[in-house]
Design a protein around this motif. Structure first.
Motif, PDB file in Angstrom:
ATOM      1  N   HIS A   1      49.746 -29.506  39.608  1.00  0.00           N
ATOM      2  CA  HIS A   1      50.016 -30.076  38.343  1.00  0.00           C
ATOM      3  C   HIS A   1      51.429 -30.273  37.906  1.00  0.00           C
ATOM      4  N   VAL A   2      52.335 -29.631  38.835  1.00  0.00           N
ATOM      5  CA  VAL A   2      53.855 -29.935  38.495  1.00  0.00           C
ATOM      6  C   VAL A   2      54.340 -31.244  39.047  1.00  0.00           C
ATOM      7  N   THR A   3      55.321 -31.780  38.339  1.00  0.00           N
ATOM      8  CA  THR A   3      55.970 -32.928  38.789  1.00  0.00           C
ATOM      9  C   THR A   3      57.472 -32.543  38.648  1.00  0.00           C
ATOM     10  N   GLY A   4      58.307 -33.592  39.295  1.00  0.00           N
ATOM     11  CA  GLY A   4      59.763 -33.288  39.162  1.00  0.00           C
ATOM     12  C   GLY A   4      60.347 -32.969  37.903  1.00  0.00           C
ATOM     13  N   SER A   5      59.556 -33.334  36.673  1.00  0.00           N
ATOM     14  CA  SER A   5      60.067 -33.140  35.361  1.00  0.00           C
ATOM     15  C   SER A   5      60.549 -31.929  35.120  1.00  0.00           C
ATOM     16  N   ALA A   6      59.555 -30.930  35.857  1.00  0.00           N
ATOM     17  CA  ALA A   6      59.747 -29.627  35.681  1.00  0.00           C
ATOM     18  C   ALA A   6      61.236 -28.881  36.085  1.00  0.00           C
ATOM     19  N   TYR A   7      61.937 -29.768  36.790  1.00  0.00           N
ATOM     20  CA  TYR A   7      63.198 -29.356  37.121  1.00  0.00           C
ATOM     21  C   TYR A   7      64.319 -29.707  36.194  1.00  0.00           C
ATOM     22  N   LEU A   8      64.171 -30.722  35.275  1.00  0.00           N
ATOM     23  CA  LEU A   8      65.079 -31.206  34.570  1.00  0.00           C
ATOM     24  C   LEU A   8      65.777 -30.237  33.425  1.00  0.00           C
TER      25      LEU A   8
ATOM     26  N   ALA B   1      47.933 -18.404  30.263  1.00  0.00           N
ATOM     27  CA  ALA B   1      46.664 -18.640  30.350  1.00  0.00           C
ATOM     28  C   ALA B   1      46.175 -17.249  31.286  1.00  0.00           C
ATOM     29  N   HIS B   2      47.005 -17.023  32.108  1.00  0.00           N
ATOM     30  CA  HIS B   2      46.585 -15.390  33.007  1.00  0.00           C
ATOM     31  C   HIS B   2      46.319 -14.152  32.176  1.00  0.00           C
ATOM     32  N   ALA B   3      46.774 -14.296  31.084  1.00  0.00           N
ATOM     33  CA  ALA B   3      46.511 -13.230  30.277  1.00  0.00           C
ATOM     34  C   ALA B   3      44.972 -12.860  30.086  1.00  0.00           C
ATOM     35  N   PHE B   4      44.094 -13.948  30.357  1.00  0.00           N
ATOM     36  CA  PHE B   4      42.673 -13.904  30.070  1.00  0.00           C
ATOM     37  C   PHE B   4      42.178 -13.457  31.587  1.00  0.00           C
ATOM     38  N   GLU B   5      42.906 -13.305  32.408  1.00  0.00           N
ATOM     39  CA  GLU B   5      42.380 -12.854  33.771  1.00  0.00           C
ATOM     40  C   GLU B   5      42.329 -11.415  33.693  1.00  0.00           C
ATOM     41  N   PHE B   6      43.014 -10.599  33.009  1.00  0.00           N
ATOM     42  CA  PHE B   6      43.085  -9.079  33.115  1.00  0.00           C
ATOM     43  C   PHE B   6      41.656  -8.534  32.381  1.00  0.00           C
ATOM     44  N   GLU B   7      40.748  -7.763  32.891  1.00  0.00           N
ATOM     45  CA  GLU B   7      39.318  -7.132  32.604  1.00  0.00           C
ATOM     46  C   GLU B   7      39.629  -6.751  31.260  1.00  0.00           C
ATOM     47  N   SER B   8      40.688  -5.669  30.882  1.00  0.00           N
ATOM     48  CA  SER B   8      40.742  -5.178  29.788  1.00  0.00           C
ATOM     49  C   SER B   8      42.341  -4.956  29.574  1.00  0.00           C
ATOM     50  N   ILE B   9      42.487  -4.364  28.202  1.00  0.00           N
ATOM     51  CA  ILE B   9      43.842  -4.114  27.898  1.00  0.00           C
ATOM     52  C   ILE B   9      44.425  -3.067  28.595  1.00  0.00           C
ATOM     53  N   ALA B  10      43.571  -2.281  29.247  1.00  0.00           N
ATOM     54  CA  ALA B  10      43.999  -0.885  30.231  1.00  0.00           C
ATOM     55  C   ALA B  10      44.613  -1.525  31.499  1.00  0.00           C
TER      56      ALA B  10
ATOM     57  N   SER C   1      47.457 -12.097  18.759  1.00  0.00           N
ATOM     58  CA  SER C   1      48.216 -12.674  17.948  1.00  0.00           C
ATOM     59  C   SER C   1      49.628 -13.613  18.502  1.00  0.00           C
ATOM     60  N   PRO C   2      49.325 -14.556  19.420  1.00  0.00           N
ATOM     61  CA  PRO C   2      50.450 -15.057  20.194  1.00  0.00           C
ATOM     62  C   PRO C   2      51.293 -15.871  18.862  1.00  0.00           C
ATOM     63  N   ALA C   3      52.498 -15.881  19.281  1.00  0.00           N
ATOM     64  CA  ALA C   3      53.476 -16.901  18.505  1.00  0.00           C
ATOM     65  C   ALA C   3      53.241 -18.237  18.970  1.00  0.00           C
ATOM     66  N   ILE C   4      53.347 -18.314  20.536  1.00  0.00           N
ATOM     67  CA  ILE C   4      53.237 -19.607  21.161  1.00  0.00           C
ATOM     68  C   ILE C   4      52.033 -19.406  22.376  1.00  0.00           C
ATOM     69  N   VAL C   5      51.338 -20.212  22.302  1.00  0.00           N
ATOM     70  CA  VAL C   5      50.236 -20.461  23.258  1.00  0.00           C
ATOM     71  C   VAL C   5      50.781 -21.432  24.511  1.00  0.00           C
ATOM     72  N   HIS C   6      50.829 -21.023  25.664  1.00  0.00           N
ATOM     73  CA  HIS C   6      51.296 -21.751  26.606  1.00  0.00           C
ATOM     74  C   HIS C   6      50.021 -21.764  27.677  1.00  0.00           C
ATOM     75  N   PHE C   7      49.764 -23.201  27.743  1.00  0.00           N
ATOM     76  CA  PHE C   7      48.570 -23.538  28.632  1.00  0.00           C
ATOM     77  C   PHE C   7      48.890 -23.841  30.071  1.00  0.00           C
ATOM     78  N   THR C   8      49.295 -22.640  30.861  1.00  0.00           N
ATOM     79  CA  THR C   8      49.535 -22.539  32.054  1.00  0.00           C
ATOM     80  C   THR C   8      48.556 -23.042  33.125  1.00  0.00           C
ATOM     81  N   THR C   9      48.914 -22.879  34.289  1.00  0.00           N
ATOM     82  CA  THR C   9      48.086 -23.337  35.396  1.00  0.00           C
ATOM     83  C   THR C   9      47.766 -24.852  35.496  1.00  0.00           C
ATOM     84  N   GLU C  10      47.095 -25.171  36.561  1.00  0.00           N
ATOM     85  CA  GLU C  10      46.673 -26.421  36.568  1.00  0.00           C
ATOM     86  C   GLU C  10      45.496 -26.756  35.763  1.00  0.00           C
ATOM     87  N   PHE C  11      44.738 -25.955  35.158  1.00  0.00           N
ATOM     88  CA  PHE C  11      43.445 -25.980  34.493  1.00  0.00           C
ATOM     89  C   PHE C  11      43.808 -26.181  32.906  1.00  0.00           C
TER      90      PHE C  11
END
Length: 360
Positions: free
Chosen positions: A104-111, A259-268, A283-293
């Protein structure tokens, strides 16, 4: 590396009474994207402006990777009557167009690497924000954090928070099956990096712009990407984490919930301290919609997708929702392939933990 003075074009300006009130705290923001991310850019800037404290205003320098005029019209409508000014900066795109992109990344990521060279000389510090963010807390709090002698303040990348998780992560055995990468800088030994150090995500950063200029880091990062292109993983983040190794300060993880925060099965299973992970998750201050999905894609399963569309309905894109496109084997293979890869890697790492000895 020195670029010509940037050509700033005022594109969105706040109401005059707000713009000329010098008693307000001016929070300087820099961001960059192309037209592909025009819609989430509206959500990011609108949420940043509406969560700002009454005593603050935003001055945004937008590094224009190719935003269409119709997208600018939509953005002006979104930001009407909010305490925000947006100035467009035209970069020399040829400096980054040869760099590797994928998914999902374009050259703009490097700007973002050119930020210090493109910002006006009077700007000595700034907050860098990706366009695929939802701001939930007052950016003034972030603005008032001191960078000290660090190049940036940033949060650990929850998908790969260590140069080498086997060495740096205290909860290695429980966390590693869920990580996107155990060593996001694969040639760290060759580069002499400390494997115990953390690895940060570049989507939210407080930039020490003066120090970037003084040390001419833009040239260093572009050279790093050219010289080690076969090892580059996660695009611009490779250069930032290599060049700024041990010269960045850590933000609490809640300032960049990937988004990867939700990949962990539990806080443990958290790769960072459990109390910090819990705060970031709930309680995120900023939600980052990472990954291609992304939540604006059809059939997205992002846990905060509903929150994104609630914010979208406050912009000029109100009422827009993704529609089901014609079935595509390519899209199906991509989504299925990612899910299968995650499933396989998670289970393989769990099994391998039985005989793997942690390096000392």
């Amino acid at each position: 590396m020195i670029l010509a003075s940037p050509n700033l074009i005022p594109r969105v300006q706040a109401a005059g009474a707000v713009r000329h009130d010098r008693s307000l705290t001016e929070v300087t923001v820099v961001c960059a994207c192309d037209d592909q991310y025009a819609m989430p850019l509206n959500v990011m800037l609108h949420s940043a402006a509406t969560t700002l404290s009454r005593g603050s205003r935003l001055t945004v320098y937008f590094i224009d990777g190719g935003l269409s005029e119709s997208s600018w019209v939509a953005l002006r409508e979104t930001l009407t009557d909010l305490p925000i000014d947006v100035f467009s900066v035209r970069p020399d795109y040829s400096m980054v167009e040869h760099l590797h992109t994928s998914h999902h990344v374009t050259g703009s990521a490097y700007l973002r690497l050119l930020s210090a060279e493109l910002l006006p000389d009077r700007v000595g510090r700034a907050i860098y924000l990706d366009s695929d963010l939802l701001i939930r807390s007052d950016l003034t709090e972030l603005w008032e954090m001191e960078t000290g002698n660090n190049y940036v303040l940033a949060a650990p990348d929850i998908a790969c928070p260590f140069i080498d998780a086997k060495v740096g992560c205290n909860n290695w055995r429980r966390a590693s099956p869920h990580l996107a990468s155990l060593n996001p800088v694969p040639n760290y030994r060759e580069l002499g990096l400390d494997p115990r150090e953390m690895y940060f995500n570049s989507g939210v950063m407080v930039l020490n712009v003066d120090l970037w200029r003084q040390d001419q880091v833009a040239g260093q990062m572009l050279e790093c990407l050219d010289n080690h292109r076969q090892h580059v993983w996660c695009w611009d983040q490779y250069a930032l984490n290599v060049v700024f190794h041990k010269r960045w300060g850590r933000l609490p993880a809640r300032w960049n919930q990937g988004a990867h925060a939700f990949e962990f099965e539990s806080i443990a299973n958290s790769p960072i301290e459990q109390h910090e992970f819990r705060e970031m998750l709930h309680s995120p201050a900023i939600v980052h919609f990472t990954t291609e999905f992304k939540p604006w894609q059809h059939e997205s399963m992002h846990r905060r997708g509903t929150e994104f569309f609630k914010a979208l309905d406050q912009t000029s894109y109100r009422g827009w929702r993704p529609f089901a496109s014609a079935f595509s084997w390519k899209s199906w293979r991509q989504r299925t392939g990612v899910c299968l890869a995650r499933w396989f890697v998670t289970r393989w790492r769990r099994v391998s933990m039985i005989w793997t000895v942690r390096p000392r």
